[in-house]
Design a protein around this motif. Structure first.
Motif, mmCIF file in Angstrom:
data_model
loop_
_atom_site.group_PDB
_atom_site.id
_atom_site.type_symbol
_atom_site.label_atom_id
_atom_site.label_comp_id
_atom_site.label_asym_id
_atom_site.label_seq_id
_atom_site.Cartn_x
_atom_site.Cartn_y
_atom_site.Cartn_z
ATOM 1 N N GLU A 32 0.798 3.962 -3.026
ATOM 2 C CA GLU A 32 0.403 5.335 -2.736
ATOM 3 C C GLU A 32 1.549 6.296 -3.042
ATOM 4 N N VAL B 141 -9.914 2.751 -12.932
ATOM 5 C CA VAL B 141 -8.654 2.041 -12.710
ATOM 6 C C VAL B 141 -8.005 1.726 -14.057
ATOM 7 N N VAL C 190 -14.654 3.624 -8.970
ATOM 8 C CA VAL C 190 -13.379 4.281 -9.248
ATOM 9 C C VAL C 190 -12.929 3.909 -10.657
ATOM 10 N N GLU D 280 -17.928 1.924 -3.870
ATOM 11 C CA GLU D 280 -17.411 3.151 -4.468
ATOM 12 C C GLU D 280 -16.954 2.854 -5.899
ATOM 13 N N LYS E 117 0.837 -1.202 0.000
ATOM 14 C CA LYS E 117 0.000 0.000 0.000
ATOM 15 C C LYS E 117 0.873 1.254 0.000
ATOM 16 N N GLY F 98 1.382 7.364 -6.456
ATOM 17 C CA GLY F 98 0.149 8.063 -6.836
ATOM 18 C C GLY F 98 -1.038 7.148 -7.026
ATOM 19 N N GLY F 99 -0.919 5.894 -6.616
ATOM 20 C CA GLY F 99 -2.003 4.930 -6.785
ATOM 21 C C GLY F 99 -2.908 4.856 -5.569
ATOM 22 N N LYS F 100 -4.015 4.148 -5.740
ATOM 23 C CA LYS F 100 -4.932 3.875 -4.637
ATOM 24 C C LYS F 100 -4.959 2.365 -4.426
ATOM 25 N N PHE F 101 -5.179 1.962 -3.205
ATOM 26 C CA PHE F 101 -5.130 0.558 -2.819
ATOM 27 C C PHE F 101 -6.444 0.225 -2.122
ATOM 28 N N PHE F 102 -7.194 -0.724 -2.666
ATOM 29 C CA PHE F 102 -8.468 -1.144 -2.069
ATOM 30 C C PHE F 102 -8.319 -2.579 -1.594
#
Length: 103
Positions: A21, A63, A61, A59, A17, A24-28
């Motif tokens: 991050e 990707v 998003v 949510e 994670k 610049g990424g998101k982690f779900f």
């Protein structure tokens, strides 16, 4: 200390994670993504822009990469919502025989 699956997962996921991050990424984590498994066609990832619903709040998003992952604990909710509870053992795991066939 104890390095059971939850400790290993927690350490590994925390490192991944932070790396994502930092890029610049998101982690779900901890929820299902609304993706048809047939799209993976034997691969462990999907590339390309798409909208995906994720997490308990569903949510949506945008990707560019979806990884097919499994956890260290079986997700047996589908069995509890159907008539298949009888295949679960006392530990909430699917009962299999020596050939890993569902009993």
């Amino acid at each position: 200390g104890n390095l059971g699956p939850s400790k290993i997962d927690e350490k590994w996921c925390g490192a991944l994670k932070a790396k994502l991050e930092g890029m610049g990424g998101k982690f779900f984590m901890g929820g299902l993504a609304d993706v048809d498994l047939a799209e993976f066609d034997g691969k462990s990832y999907l590339e390309g822009q798409r909208k995906v619903s994720v997490g308990a709040a569903r949510e949506t998003v945008e990707v560019d990469l979806v990884l097919l992952c499994t956890g260290s604990q079986a997700n047996t909710d589908v069995y509890h919502r159907s008539n298949l509870q009888s295949i679960l053992d006392n530990n909430n795991m699917v009962r299999v025989n020596q050939y890993l066939q569902v009993e």
